[in-house]
Design an enzyme around this catalytic site. Structure first.
Site, short mmCIF file in Angstrom:
data_model
loop_
_atom_site.label_atom_id
_atom_site.label_comp_id
_atom_site.label_asym_id
_atom_site.label_seq_id
_atom_site.Cartn_x
_atom_site.Cartn_y
_atom_site.Cartn_z
N CYS A 150 -2.65 24.44 65.90
CA CYS A 150 -2.56 25.77 66.31
C CYS A 150 -3.15 26.07 67.34
CB CYS A 150 -3.82 26.42 65.04
SG CYS A 150 -4.42 25.49 63.86
N ARG A 179 -7.52 12.94 62.17
CA ARG A 179 -8.85 13.50 61.57
C ARG A 179 -9.78 12.39 61.05
NH1 ARG A 179 -6.38 18.39 58.01
NH2 ARG A 179 -5.27 19.42 59.65
N GLN A 197 2.31 16.42 59.95
CA GLN A 197 2.75 17.76 58.96
C GLN A 197 4.16 18.25 59.17
OE1 GLN A 197 -0.90 19.99 59.46
NE2 GLN A 197 -1.36 19.64 57.37
N ASP A 199 4.30 21.03 60.36
CA ASP A 199 3.42 22.38 60.41
C ASP A 199 4.10 23.46 60.99
OD1 ASP A 199 1.09 23.49 60.70
OD2 ASP A 199 0.11 22.56 62.67
N HIS A 201 3.30 27.65 62.96
CA HIS A 201 2.49 28.69 63.16
C HIS A 201 3.36 30.30 63.23
CE1 HIS A 201 -0.40 25.31 63.66
NE2 HIS A 201 -1.07 26.05 63.02
N LYS A 280 -6.55 31.19 52.18
CA LYS A 280 -5.27 30.40 52.04
C LYS A 280 -4.90 30.19 50.70
CE LYS A 280 -7.70 25.80 52.02
NZ LYS A 280 -7.56 24.54 52.31
N HIS A 326 -0.98 30.22 59.26
CA HIS A 326 -0.63 28.60 59.39
C HIS A 326 0.00 28.37 58.13
CE1 HIS A 326 -4.38 28.08 62.22
NE2 HIS A 326 -4.51 29.50 61.60
ZN LIG Z 1 -2.65 25.74 62.07
#
Ligand SMILES: [Zn+2]
Length: 452
Positions: A150, A179, A197, A199, A201, A280, A326
């Site tokens: 992000c 992580r 991911q 992922d 945004h 979320k 996200h």
């Molecule tokens: Zn994010």
């Protein structure tokens, strides 16, 4: 001690299921303690049902199948960072291909962002304050490996003036994330240190939030239907440690709740389980042992836009703060691959399979057959099929037996096939052997691989 609910005479078997030394350093000189766990069954029948179920779930476990099919490996020198072998990489790329098709449909733009950033970025985003213990830091804690994409996407948004007309902007990022998880929690592909991911945004206006949540969920529903998953929906609300005002939290929690209520499908509320920057919607899928894992997520964020001073100009040229959503649909590729392996028990449909076709020349020393097999393999590979060829000297029957369930199709080629430009096809789903003209067989493969 409380009353015993069971008559000890009924106890049939005491099954020992686990014994691992747990080193609790309660005091500086205390001895390590050992935790023992056991299960008790009231009848032999119950024990048999349990043990059969355990055996089946071990067989379906992604670590067992992953090892047998050579999909991925782990190594003590990179604990928590799985290594995808060629077949596992094909599976990974097949998923990416499916996602890229959806990205074209839903108007996402893919970006590539760095792995390492200066501390200042993490201070801006709030990670330094609330997520530092999960990050890998370097150079005397002045830089850190990204645990999320992000902040980098905020830098992209910030890089030029934005107008209300451009929104929503959807940046997708497949980049690896790290992580810092406790070594004791690492499990196969389900809980890892390094992962990827699907992922993205979404930077949007307040009035676009509802529609964006709706389309993210639509993409999720479509893909999960294709992958064969049923799932559970969870709404997670403000955690104890969070950034942002009460008003912002209330507003964003209400938006997600309103969407879920209108949608009508059942969902569970988990108080205090939200991200530190916003509430979320999470999607959970069960593995072979019935354990639920989080896969998709849609998170509303009013914090990052203000921390990075993001804005767009509205119709009257007034500066307005955008909202960030996200979102990940498959979630972590690693975890999704584990769930897919267990769901399909390693027998993937053709469009997903990393082992689609095996070619076996009947005589390993026939030059004609080897040449024909190589030519056929090249032709299929150019059409983006996953093809392997068995040139080993093992007996023909042995070759078939060991590959029977791994490949969607086994193609055998002998002198007759070379002469007639055909292949003998053994589908995994059928015991019959069919002789087919190559062009016709390719046509059939292409139809079977195509997804709506
Ligand atoms: Zn994010």
């Amino acid at each position: 001690m409380g009353p015993c609910l069971y008559n000890p005479d009924h106890l049939f078997k005491l099954v020992f299921v686990g014994c691992s030394p747990v080193h609790h350093q309660l005091e500086s000189h205390s001895q390590p303690i050992q935790r023992l766990s056991s299960l008790v069954f009231l009848s032999e029948k119950e024990y048999k049902v349990y043990s059969e179920r355990q055996h089946k779930s071990r067989e379906r476990d992604h670590r067992t199948i992953g090892y047998q099919q050579k999909l991925f490996m782990t190594h003590k020198l990179c604990a928590g960072s799985p290594i995808f072998l060629p077949r596992g990489t094909r599976l990974f790329l097949n998923l990416k291909k499916i996602l890229r098709r959806e990205y074209a449909l839903y108007d996402y733009e893919e970006v590539i962002t760095p792995l390492v950033y200066e501390k200042e970025l993490w201070q801006n985003s709030g990670h330094w304050e609330l997520y530092k213990k999960n990050m890998f830091l370097m150079e005397k804690e002045s830089t850190g490996l990204k645990p999320m994409n992000c902040p980098a996407h905020c830098l992209i948004y910030q890089s030029e003036p934005r107008s209300y007309r451009e929104l929503p902007l959807r940046f997708a990022d497949f980049g690896p994330l790290h992580r810092n998880e406790d070594s004791g929690t690492l499990t196969g592909l389900c809980r890892v240190i390094k992962f990827h991911q699907d992922d993205a945004h979404i930077f949007c206006r307040q009035d676009q939030i509802y529609c964006e949540i709706q389309t993210c969920m639509a993409m999720m529903e479509k893909l999960y239907k294709l992958l064969g998953f049923s799932y559970y929906t969870v709404l997670s609300t403000r955690p104890e440690k969070s950034i942002g005002t009460d008003e912002e939290w209330k507003n964003s929690e209400q938006q997600l709740k309103m969407y879920l209520d209108t949608r009508g499908s059942p969902y569970e509320v988990r108080s205090g389980d939200g991200a530190f920057y916003g509430p979320k919607i999470d999607i959970l899928v069960e593995d072979a042992n019935g354990k639920r894992h989080q896969t998709a997520t849609i998170q509303l964020d009013f914090q990052l836009p203000s921390r990075f001073s993001l804005h767009y100009t509205d119709v009257a040229y007034k500066k307005i703060r955008p909202v960030i959503i996200h979102r990940a649909v498959l979630g972590s590729f690693e975890r999704m691959i584990a769930l897919l392996i267990e769901h399909w028990e390693g027998k993937f449909p053709l469009w997903l399979s990393p082992t689609q076709i095996l070619i076996i020349p009947i005589k390993h020393d026939s030059e004609k057959q080897l040449e024909y097999a190589t030519k056929l393999s090249r032709r299929l590979k150019l059409l983006e099929f996953h093809v392997e060829t068995d040139f080993s000297k093992d007996a023909f029957v042995k070759k078939i037996a060991r590959s029977r369930t791994l490949y969607n199709y086994i193609l055998t080629v002998g002198d007759r096939e070379v002469l007639q430009e055909t292949v003998s096809v053994r589908p995994r789903s059928d015991s019959k052997v069919l002789v087919k003209k190559i062009d016709l067989f390719i046509e059939h493969l292409q139809k079977e691989r195509a997804i709506e």
